[in-house]
Design a protein around this motif. Structure first.
Motif, short mmCIF file in Angstrom:
data_model
loop_
_atom_site.label_atom_id
_atom_site.label_comp_id
_atom_site.label_asym_id
_atom_site.label_seq_id
_atom_site.Cartn_x
_atom_site.Cartn_y
_atom_site.Cartn_z
N ILE A 114 63.69 83.56 -44.18
CA ILE A 114 64.18 83.14 -45.50
C ILE A 114 63.85 81.66 -45.71
O ILE A 114 64.28 80.80 -44.93
CB ILE A 114 65.71 83.34 -45.62
N GLU A 115 63.10 81.37 -46.76
CA GLU A 115 62.77 79.97 -47.07
C GLU A 115 63.94 79.30 -47.78
O GLU A 115 64.67 79.96 -48.55
CB GLU A 115 61.58 79.92 -48.03
N LEU A 116 64.08 78.00 -47.55
CA LEU A 116 65.11 77.24 -48.27
C LEU A 116 64.83 77.36 -49.76
O LEU A 116 63.67 77.28 -50.18
CB LEU A 116 65.08 75.77 -47.86
N GLY A 117 65.86 77.56 -50.55
CA GLY A 117 65.69 77.65 -52.00
C GLY A 117 65.65 79.08 -52.52
O GLY A 117 65.69 79.29 -53.74
N ALA A 118 65.59 80.06 -51.62
CA ALA A 118 65.55 81.47 -52.07
C ALA A 118 66.91 81.86 -52.69
O ALA A 118 67.96 81.38 -52.27
CB ALA A 118 65.24 82.39 -50.89
N THR A 119 66.83 82.73 -53.68
CA THR A 119 68.02 83.15 -54.44
C THR A 119 68.50 84.53 -53.99
O THR A 119 67.69 85.42 -53.75
CB THR A 119 67.66 83.20 -55.95
N PHE A 120 69.82 84.70 -53.95
CA PHE A 120 70.41 85.98 -53.54
C PHE A 120 71.44 86.44 -54.56
O PHE A 120 72.31 85.66 -54.97
CB PHE A 120 71.08 85.83 -52.16
N LEU A 121 71.31 87.68 -54.99
CA LEU A 121 72.31 88.31 -55.85
C LEU A 121 73.04 89.35 -54.99
O LEU A 121 72.42 90.30 -54.52
CB LEU A 121 71.63 89.02 -57.03
N ALA A 136 79.23 80.51 -46.31
CA ALA A 136 79.56 79.10 -46.07
C ALA A 136 79.02 78.65 -44.71
O ALA A 136 78.39 77.59 -44.60
CB ALA A 136 81.07 78.90 -46.15
N ASP A 137 79.24 79.46 -43.69
CA ASP A 137 78.81 79.09 -42.32
C ASP A 137 77.30 78.96 -42.22
O ASP A 137 76.79 78.14 -41.47
CB ASP A 137 79.24 80.17 -41.31
N ARG A 138 76.57 79.81 -42.97
CA ARG A 138 75.12 79.85 -42.80
C ARG A 138 74.35 79.11 -43.89
O ARG A 138 73.13 79.13 -43.92
CB ARG A 138 74.64 81.32 -42.72
N GLY A 139 75.08 78.45 -44.79
CA GLY A 139 74.38 77.58 -45.75
C GLY A 139 73.82 78.28 -46.97
O GLY A 139 72.73 77.94 -47.44
N PHE A 140 74.55 79.25 -47.49
CA PHE A 140 74.20 79.87 -48.78
C PHE A 140 75.19 79.32 -49.82
O PHE A 140 76.38 79.63 -49.77
CB PHE A 140 74.34 81.39 -48.74
N GLU A 141 74.67 78.51 -50.73
CA GLU A 141 75.56 77.88 -51.72
C GLU A 141 75.85 78.87 -52.86
O GLU A 141 74.91 79.40 -53.49
CB GLU A 141 74.87 76.64 -52.29
N ILE A 142 77.13 79.10 -53.12
CA ILE A 142 77.49 80.01 -54.22
C ILE A 142 77.40 79.24 -55.53
O ILE A 142 78.12 78.28 -55.76
CB ILE A 142 78.91 80.58 -54.01
N ARG A 143 76.46 79.66 -56.40
CA ARG A 143 76.25 78.93 -57.65
C ARG A 143 76.87 79.62 -58.86
O ARG A 143 77.10 79.01 -59.88
CB ARG A 143 74.74 78.79 -57.92
N GLY A 157 80.00 89.96 -58.68
CA GLY A 157 78.64 89.66 -58.26
C GLY A 157 78.52 88.17 -57.96
O GLY A 157 79.11 87.34 -58.66
N ILE A 158 77.78 87.86 -56.91
CA ILE A 158 77.63 86.47 -56.45
C ILE A 158 76.17 86.08 -56.54
O ILE A 158 75.30 86.82 -56.07
CB ILE A 158 78.08 86.36 -54.97
N LEU A 159 75.90 84.90 -57.13
CA LEU A 159 74.55 84.34 -57.05
C LEU A 159 74.63 83.18 -56.06
O LEU A 159 75.40 82.23 -56.26
CB LEU A 159 74.06 83.84 -58.40
N ALA A 160 73.86 83.27 -54.98
CA ALA A 160 73.86 82.22 -53.96
C ALA A 160 72.43 81.77 -53.68
O ALA A 160 71.49 82.57 -53.76
CB ALA A 160 74.50 82.74 -52.67
N VAL A 161 72.29 80.49 -53.39
CA VAL A 161 70.97 79.94 -53.05
C VAL A 161 71.03 79.45 -51.61
O VAL A 161 71.98 78.75 -51.22
CB VAL A 161 70.58 78.81 -54.03
N TYR A 162 70.02 79.83 -50.83
CA TYR A 162 70.01 79.44 -49.42
C TYR A 162 69.48 78.01 -49.29
O TYR A 162 68.32 77.76 -49.61
CB TYR A 162 69.13 80.41 -48.61
N ASN A 163 70.35 77.08 -48.87
CA ASN A 163 69.87 75.71 -48.65
C ASN A 163 70.10 75.26 -47.20
O ASN A 163 69.78 74.12 -46.85
CB ASN A 163 70.50 74.72 -49.65
N GLY A 164 70.66 76.15 -46.39
CA GLY A 164 70.81 75.87 -44.96
C GLY A 164 71.90 74.87 -44.63
O GLY A 164 72.07 74.53 -43.46
#
Ligand SMILES: C[S@@+](CC[C@H](N)C(=O)[O-])C[C@H]1O[C@@H](n2cnc3c(N)ncnc32)[C@H](O)[C@@H]1O
Length: 223
Positions: A114-121, A136-143, A157-164
């Motif tokens: 997973i690259e930094l900046g990828a989006t997750f629904l 929270a532990d793995r660095g997915f910011e809930i936006r 539904g949650i939109l989260a972006v992986y920033n590590g």
């Protein structure tokens, strides 16, 4: 081609998505979400995965029927196996338990795929607290977080972006959702009333949920 109509819980979640390069539909089942994003120009290409052969075949057939064979790839694999998620891509994982979503994300993180900046629904059916703690532990910011209502049931539904970058969460945010608490999206009041009834039962076996129950009671009184 007949346009795909999504159930409101998926429509509501996908409505927060900005167009991406590749939309990765994990647990695609019928392939409706995959087709919908292509029909609405929300992605250039789709990768759909399902762990079972029958739904993977169903997805493949539906995408072919909708004219998207050249724009899609269907894999019968577990989660994100063999897929690299780039920052320009979005992953949908809906209609599964929170623990299954955690398993899929953990495997992908362990494989450095997973690259930094990828989006997750993400739309878990249960175990929100565990999933949000994991994020929270793995660095997915809930936006963003949205509530959908379908036949008197509420779906979040949650939109989260992986920033590590790991962050702290508390039990109220983990159970109810940080954006739901701060933004009070559509259906907030009905959702809180629904949660109240569930929490009253849950605290009997999980006393640590008492502060969440008290919080929900206070919010409802103030509405
Ligand atoms: C209830 S359906 C949900 C379909 C669709 N995502 C939705 O929200 O309507 C769950 C699908 O996920 C698939 N599935 C479950 N665990 C999976 C995994 N680890 N990897 C890929 N697919 C999975 C199941 O085979 C099934 O087709």
């Amino acid at each position: 081609m007949k346009k795909t109509i999504l159930p409101s819980r998926l429509d509501n979640l996908i409505s927060v998505l900005n167009p991406v390069d590749i939309f990765i539909d994990v647990g695609s089942d019928h392939g409706y979400a995959s087709s919908y994003v292509l029909e609405n120009q929300l992605a250039k290409r789709v990768i759909a995965t399902d762990i079972h052969a029958l739904p993977a075949q169903r997805t493949s057939n539906y995408l072919k029927q909708q004219g998207f064979s050249d724009y899609s790839q269907v894999l019968c694999v577990d989660g994100l196996s063999s897929i690299r998620v780039r920052k320009s891509d979005a992953v949908l994982i809906a209609g599964m338990g929170g623990y299954e979503i955690i398993h899929i994300l953990t495997d992908a993180l362990d494989g450095n795929s997973i690259e930094l900046g990828a989006t997750f629904l993400l739309q878990p059916q249960r175990s929100f607290r565990e999933l949000r703690s994991f994020l929270a532990d793995r660095g997915f910011e809930i936006r963003d977080e949205r509530i959908a209502r379908d036949k008197d049931k509420y779906y979040v539904g949650i939109l989260a972006v992986y920033n590590g970058r790991a962050y702290q969460t508390d039990i109220i945010s983990a159970v109810l959702g940080p954006v739901i608490i701060s933004e009070r999206p559509c259906y907030f009041e009905l959702f809180m009333k629904d949660r109240l009834e569930t929490l009253k039962k849950e605290v009997l076996g999980q006393p640590e949920l008492c502060p969440v129950l008290e919080y929900v009671e206070k919010v409802i009184q103030s509405l």
